[in-house]
Motif scaffolding. Structure first.
Motif, PDB file in Angstrom:
ATOM      1  N   VAL A 136     -12.970 -45.507  58.894  1.00 42.56           N
ATOM      2  CA  VAL A 136     -13.188 -45.241  57.472  1.00 42.56           C
ATOM      3  C   VAL A 136     -12.984 -46.484  56.622  1.00 42.56           C
ATOM      4  N   THR A 137     -12.876 -47.641  57.263  1.00 40.85           N
ATOM      5  CA  THR A 137     -12.527 -48.862  56.541  1.00 40.85           C
ATOM      6  C   THR A 137     -13.387 -49.075  55.291  1.00 40.85           C
ATOM      7  N   HIS A 138     -14.685 -48.794  55.411  1.00 40.90           N
ATOM      8  CA  HIS A 138     -15.563 -49.068  54.272  1.00 40.90           C
ATOM      9  C   HIS A 138     -16.019 -47.805  53.562  1.00 40.90           C
ATOM     10  N   LEU A 139     -15.316 -46.714  53.812  1.00 43.57           N
ATOM     11  CA  LEU A 139     -15.669 -45.439  53.197  1.00 43.57           C
ATOM     12  C   LEU A 139     -14.930 -45.296  51.858  1.00 43.57           C
ATOM     13  N   THR A 140     -15.592 -44.707  50.868  1.00 39.22           N
ATOM     14  CA  THR A 140     -14.898 -44.503  49.594  1.00 39.22           C
ATOM     15  C   THR A 140     -13.861 -43.403  49.746  1.00 39.22           C
ATOM     16  N   ALA A 141     -12.949 -43.378  48.789  1.00 38.64           N
ATOM     17  CA  ALA A 141     -11.845 -42.428  48.839  1.00 38.64           C
ATOM     18  C   ALA A 141     -12.356 -40.990  48.917  1.00 38.64           C
ATOM     19  N   ARG A 142     -13.444 -40.710  48.194  1.00 38.69           N
ATOM     20  CA  ARG A 142     -13.894 -39.308  48.124  1.00 38.69           C
ATOM     21  C   ARG A 142     -14.444 -38.818  49.449  1.00 38.69           C
ATOM     22  N   ARG A 196     -12.067 -51.972  45.765  1.00 35.45           N
ATOM     23  CA  ARG A 196     -11.784 -50.781  46.558  1.00 35.45           C
ATOM     24  C   ARG A 196     -13.058 -50.412  47.294  1.00 35.45           C
ATOM     25  N   PRO A 197     -12.928 -49.764  48.411  1.00 32.52           N
ATOM     26  CA  PRO A 197     -14.127 -49.484  49.194  1.00 32.52           C
ATOM     27  C   PRO A 197     -15.129 -48.691  48.367  1.00 32.52           C
ATOM     28  N   GLY A 198     -16.375 -49.099  48.429  1.00 34.28           N
ATOM     29  CA  GLY A 198     -17.418 -48.365  47.748  1.00 34.28           C
ATOM     30  C   GLY A 198     -17.544 -48.674  46.275  1.00 34.28           C
ATOM     31  N   GLN A 199     -16.670 -49.535  45.745  1.00 30.81           N
ATOM     32  CA  GLN A 199     -16.734 -49.846  44.324  1.00 30.81           C
ATOM     33  C   GLN A 199     -17.784 -50.902  44.027  1.00 30.81           C
ATOM     34  N   HIS A 200     -18.213 -51.595  45.028  1.00 24.40           N
ATOM     35  CA  HIS A 200     -19.191 -52.647  44.784  1.00 24.40           C
ATOM     36  C   HIS A 200     -20.601 -52.187  45.084  1.00 24.40           C
TER      37      HIS A 200
END
Lengths: 279, 584, 288
Positions: free
Chosen positions: B66-72, C15-19
């Motif tokens: 999940v390293t590059h997965l967003t929090a949601r 943060r992941p996915g913020q970019h």
């Protein structure tokens, strides 16, 4: 029971007395003069002045343009406040300080400067002219001037509210699976709603009464681009004090209503805040 | 495994706040991340939740990277210190939030909400606003909200921080019960060791961004491996002692060590004595335990169940006390003692009283870095060296001491040194004939030698290399020990003779072996680099590439040492720690 | 504000996915819209003031100030501010002391009355004094008999200006003094200090930045007030023309260099006001 609670601090008599005296002579006495001046009118005269076609048109422009200006500021004020609070970019601090410029800048200066910029030959007006958009000497110009002078109110009402939106709340919503737009709609917007309303009311109240910046850009054509404050001035210049007082009273009643609404909103927001803080 | 962290690293402004953390957390485990504020534990938790990115490393939840997965999209439940409840929503709306987002039907939502409210013992509170609840109740709602979408992992970020002691206890119990009932893998972040002990299946202790030790509460308390853990988990007296063939020698008394590992040769060690393992008696003969020294009671504080004392050991005992818990510096010569009511009744003491001090149990830290000895040609120079900022900082962080030693004949061929006994790590100043002096000291018995340039500051990167397999273990142990006290990244530099590609596959295996041994045996996470060429020259070249670097190098052979190490030691701007494991 | 803001900004980093591209576009769009809006309604007019003032060179600009009427307008504005600001400061201090330090009935009425001038149109503010002292006003006849002129004269200008600007000092001080509490004053009184000593040695130093802030705002508004003064002044050149009124006259006479030259002075005053405001806010006292 006495009308004030006991305190060891001295100076109540002096300061309360001076404050009351000052407010009575500076505010209450003149207000009474206005109410009496308008009240001493014959009823039919009052209606004649207040509901004349020219007056009605001026209300429409003053309140309509103010409403439009406050609405524009609601949108742009939010965007500007959000940008200042959430994004880092070169010149952010300078922009933040500049927001108060319309506050500090005398209205006459804003008026002549805006008129010059948006006149047909002005820096911006010359590009709008070929598009068929006339700003100076139209209701659009009035709206523009009102937008400018009331903008700080909207931004400054929103900024602290947006700062107070805890990042934790957004983080919590995100870990629970909400997308950015959902977070905005369900978390951020409800939280800053009181501030949005306050900003709108403050902008509106300021815009309704505005005179200095508008009269330069409005063109002041009766029934077309004549705002209510200008109409009052015209009555005064004709030494029609009663007519002026009547129009003033109408505006004042409306202003009071707005002020009352603002106070209610603020009290509501404070109560919510206190509740949250005390728990 | 529920949660796998692999070499997770996160920098803020160049400083690593989470430094090479690798950790496996099992299914249904209650894992507590414990550390002082600023140790990186909350950042690590936020990284697991996806609220903070990582610069390096991988995070996997239930086998899913999940390293590059967003929090949601991570499917974790997170509970915040300040509750972070949505204030404009009722309890019901708060709890159903995650379900609403997932478009769960109303009936199912209500059902799940009732279930959760029962679980956290808040039945019937559905329509309240958060502002109408107490702090403890709000946090219960936050827990229920975090569990609504049946997350695979529950993360708790100092969830009791804002509550009073009594409510905190209740809520702890509730959370532990909920966790057992659901069998959900849970990570709790806290700075409160009592809380960690009370709740954890396993504890991981963090400091300066590094995960220092992981273990069951009892194991960590009774057998810490590092100074930091020894003093952070409960109070501890750190004592400099000597390991001999018979056991641990403190002030002339030899005590059998709790952990019996055969000592190859006599050397200085750091011993941990818990305050409750100290016995006081009116006279030596009345002690039931090993006699340590005589002492004078300086302070007696009654705290209810326990009595806390500070005892000043007799000057004649020469017991080098290092520190208790770092709380106050000037008390470090005082031995901290706690006694139960029972012990108090047996022997009541008052301040000023002379007592005999005994110890029941001594634990020896496996750290090879015990103390520093600043060594120079004169006492004055040694004093000055002892005031070098990096040395002072290291000693303070390690809660150890710096002694001085003058060697007027240092470097003079055939001359003997003042004493053959080298205590702890010997420190010399970096200067022109440093390689020669180093060889001179190493040949006369010094085993760990730190060459320190003037004005050096704490390194941001520590390069590690050893020449000869015999020094590997000692070098890794020394590196691990140093890196626990400086927030730097560790890099193993493998150097192979000849051109690139010459010994490719073999070299690669060496690097990987080094890395896995460092991790398995010493808990040290390090990156690896491969270079080709002559060892000392390559190391010097690597050190010159960037400022803020330090070298730890293992050596087994002193032949032509001065000549070989000239490029590395003579006038370099970097500190070099030489770990010599060979015949003197 | 800026400290809290920068904390938020730091938390936003990486943060992941913020970019994602969406995030970048929103950010870019918000900043662009903000800057464009501000440039169009704020910076362009400000720049125009100076561009117009110097349109015919520095000499023409300086010559604009040689006009005796312009000089008279500047003098009148300064005199007005010199009277109004101290009076309003004294009022602000008294009102803040009474309202922030004591609990009494009808306090909210006082607060509302203090807020009133901010909520009503400046034209109405001016009109109130015309209705009192004007020719057909309450005291009009009496004043004429005793040959006292208020409307279309200096006293009227001062009264109108005072009316629109008196809330500024009080509104800065009241919340500040409420927030700081009474503890220190009560301590001083129990230690035997008198009222005046307590005020000058304890209260005043505590609120000094708020006071400066309020006075600066009050001054800016006093010098720049247009609507209220316009109604009471009578626009007599060289006599009852303040700077903003003089700008109007020059502008309507198509003397743009003159109008914008005077406007440039008021713009500098506004910039100075904002500068002081920024400095005061940097001392830790928060304005808004």
């Amino acid at each position: 029971m006495s009308f004030r609670q006991a305190s060891v601090l001295p100076g109540f008599g002096l300061t309360f007395g001076f404050t009351t005296f000052f407010l009575s002579t500076m505010v209450l006495l003149p207000l009474a003069a206005m109410v009496l001046a308008a009240g001493s009118m014959h009823w039919s005269d009052f209606v004649h002045v207040v509901f004349s076609a020219r007056a009605l048109d001026s209300y429409r422009l003053s309140f309509g343009a103010s409403f439009l200006a406050a609405s524009i500021n609601l949108v742009f004020g939010f965007i500007i406040a959000w940008t200042l609070v959430r994004y880092e970019f070169p010149g952010r601090k300078l922009i933040d300080a500049l927001i108060d410029m319309p506050f500090a800048l005398p209205t006459a200066v804003s008026g002549i400067a805006l008129t010059t910029v948006f006149a047909q030959s002005g820096w911006i007006g010359r590009y709008l002219e070929p598009l068929g958009i006339k700003v100076a000497y139209t209701w659009l110009g009035v709206t523009l001037a009102l937008t400018l002078i009331s903008m700080p109110f909207a931004v400054r009402a929103l900024q602290p509210a947006l700062l107070e939106v805890q990042r934790d709340l957004e983080d919590a919503a995100e870990t629970l699976g909400a997308g950015r737009f959902y977070v905005f709609r369900r978390i951020i917007l409800p939280t800053v709603l009181p501030a949005l309303l306050t900003g709108f009311s403050l902008s509106f109240a300021r815009a309704v009464g505005e005179y200095g910046s508008v009269i330069f850009i409005a063109g002041n054509l009766p029934m077309k681009t004549e705002i209510t404050p200008l109409l009052i001035v015209i009555h005064l210049e004709q030494f029609d004090y009663q007519g002026a007082a009547a129009l003033g009273l109408v505006m004042l009643v409306m202003s009071f209503t707005v002020l009352f609404a603002i106070n209610l909103l603020q009290a509501w927001g404070r109560r919510r805040h206190l509740q949250a803080a005390s728990s | 495994m529920s949660i796998i962290l692999d070499q997770v690293t996160k920098h803020y402004g160049g400083v690593p706040v989470v430094n090479d953390v690798s950790l496996d957390i099992g299914d249904g485990e209650f894992f507590v991340l414990l550390g002082p504020s600023g140790s990186g534990k909350s950042t690590l938790l936020r990284a697991i939740a996806g609220l903070s990115g990582v610069d390096h490393g991988r995070i996997a939840l239930h086998g899913r990277d999940v390293t590059h997965l967003t929090a949601r999209k991570r499917g974790v439940g997170l509970v915040f210190q300040n509750y972070a409840l949505f204030r404009h929503m009722t309890v019901a709306d708060n709890i159903e939030f995650a379900l609403r987002v997932r478009h769960v039907r109303g009936k199912l939502r209500r059902q799940r909400r009732k279930e959760l409210l029962r679980l956290v013992a808040l039945e019937g509170m559905d329509e309240r606003l958060p502002a109408q609840l107490s702090g403890g109740q709000q946090q219960r709602v936050a827990v229920a909200r975090a569990l609504a979408h049946k997350p695979e992992v529950l993360l708790l970020d100092e969830p009791f921080g804002a509550l009073d002691a009594k409510i905190r206890d209740e809520l702890r119990r509730t959370i532990r019960e909920v966790q057992r009932e659901l069998g959900i893998t849970t990570v709790l972040v806290t700075h409160d060791q009592e809380e960690a002990f009370a709740m954890a299946d396993r504890i991981g202790i963090m400091n300066l961004g590094r995960l220092l030790e992981v273990g069951a509460p009892h194991d960590l308390y009774s057998r810490p491996a590092t100074r930091f853990v020894a003093t952070f988990l409960g109070a501890a007296n750190l004592i400099l002692a000597r390991r001999t063939a018979d056991g641990i020698q403190v002030c002339g008394t030899t005590i059998a060590a709790a952990d019996r590992t055969p000592a190859a040769n006599e050397h200085e060690v750091v011993a941990v004595v818990r305050p409750e393992e100290v016995e006081l008696a009116p006279a030596r003969a009345a002690l039931t335990t090993n006699y340590l020294a005589g002492g004078v009671v300086e302070e007696v504080v009654f705290t209810g169940a326990l009595e806390r004392l500070r005892v000043r050991l007799d000057a004649a005992a020469h017991t080098p006390l290092l520190a208790h818990d770092g709380s106050d510096d000037n008390a470090s010569e005082l031995l901290q003692v706690t006694r139960t009511q029972h012990e108090q009744r047996g022997f009541a003491v008052t301040p000023g009283q002379n007592v005999a001090v005994g110890v029941r149990r001594v634990h020896v830290l496996p750290t090879p870095l015990s103390s520093f000895t600043a060594c120079a040609a004169s006492a004055q120079l040694a004093e000055a060296l002892g005031r070098e900022p990096l040395l002072v900082e290291l000693a303070a962080r390690m809660k150890t001491r710096i002694t001085t030693r003058s060697e007027p004949k240092m470097g003079v061929a055939e001359a003997l040194c003042e004493s053959a006994d080298f205590v702890g790590t010997t420190v010399i100043a970096s200067q022109t004939d440093c390689a020669h002096r180093s060889e001179w000291l190493l040949r006369r018995g010094a085993r760990d030698l730190l060459v320190l340039p003037a004005g050096a500051t704490a390194p941001q990167r520590v390069l590690i290399h050893w020449m000869g397999e015999a020094a590997r273990n000692a070098t890794l142990a020394m590196s691990a020990s140093v890196l626990r006290h400086v927030p730097a990244e560790a890099v193993y530099v493998g150097i192979f003779p000849g051109q690139a590609g010459g010994r490719g596959p073999h070299g690669m295996r060496e690097l990987l072996d080094a890395r896995s041994e460092a991790q398995a045996a010493h808990g040290l996470e390090m990156r690896t680099e491969m270079r080709f060429g002559e060892v000392a020259e390559e190391l010097a070249r690597r050190l010159a590439e960037a400022p803020g670097q330090m070298l730890i190098v293992g050596v087994t052979e002193l032949t032509r040492f001065a000549e070989r190490f000239r490029a590395l030691l003579d006038g370099g701007h970097w500190p070099v720690l030489i770990v010599y494991r060979g015949a003197p | 504000m800026s400290a809290a803001a920068s904390r938020v900004l730091v938390a936003d980093a990486a943060r992941p996915g913020q970019h994602t591209w969406l995030h970048s576009i929103v950010r870019w769009l918000f900043i662009t819209v903000s800057l464009t809006f501000l440039a169009a309604v704020l910076l362009a007019p400000l720049a125009t003031v100076f561009a117009m003032a110097f349109a015919h060179g520095v000499e023409a600009y300086l010559k604009a100030f040689a006009d005796p009427d312009t000089l008279a307008a500047i003098r009148l504005t300064l005199i007005t501010a010199a009277v109004v600001v101290p009076v309003n400061t004294v009022f602000g201090l008294a009102a803040a002391w009474a309202i922030a330090k004591f609990e009494f009935r009808g306090k909210s009425v006082l607060v509302t009355l203090i807020d009133l001038p901010l909520a009503i149109s400046p034209v109405i503010s001016g009109m109130l004094f015309v209705l009192l002292f004007g020719l057909h006003g309450w005291f009009g006849v009496w004043l004429q008999e005793h040959d006292i002129s208020i409307i279309f004269a200096l006293p009227g200008i001062m009264l109108a200006t005072m009316f629109v600007t008196f809330p500024y000092v009080a509104r800065e001080l009241i919340p500040l003094m409420q927030q700081l509490g009474n503890d220190e004053e009560e301590a001083a009184i129990t230690l035997g200090a008198g009222g005046w000593l307590t005020f000058f040695r304890v209260t005043l130093p505590k609120v000094r930045w708020g006071l400066v802030y309020g006075m600066v705002l009050c001054n800016a508004r006093a010098m720049g007030e247009f609507g209220a003064v316009s109604v009471v002044s009578g626009h007599i050149r060289g006599l009852t023309n303040t700077m903003p009124l003089h700008i109007e006259i020059l502008y309507n006479e198509y003397n743009f260099v003159g109008a914008f030259a005077v406007a440039s002075l008021l713009t500098l005053l506004a910039v100075l006001t904002l500068g002081v405001k920024t400095l005061v806010e940097r001392t830790g006292y928060r304005g808004h």
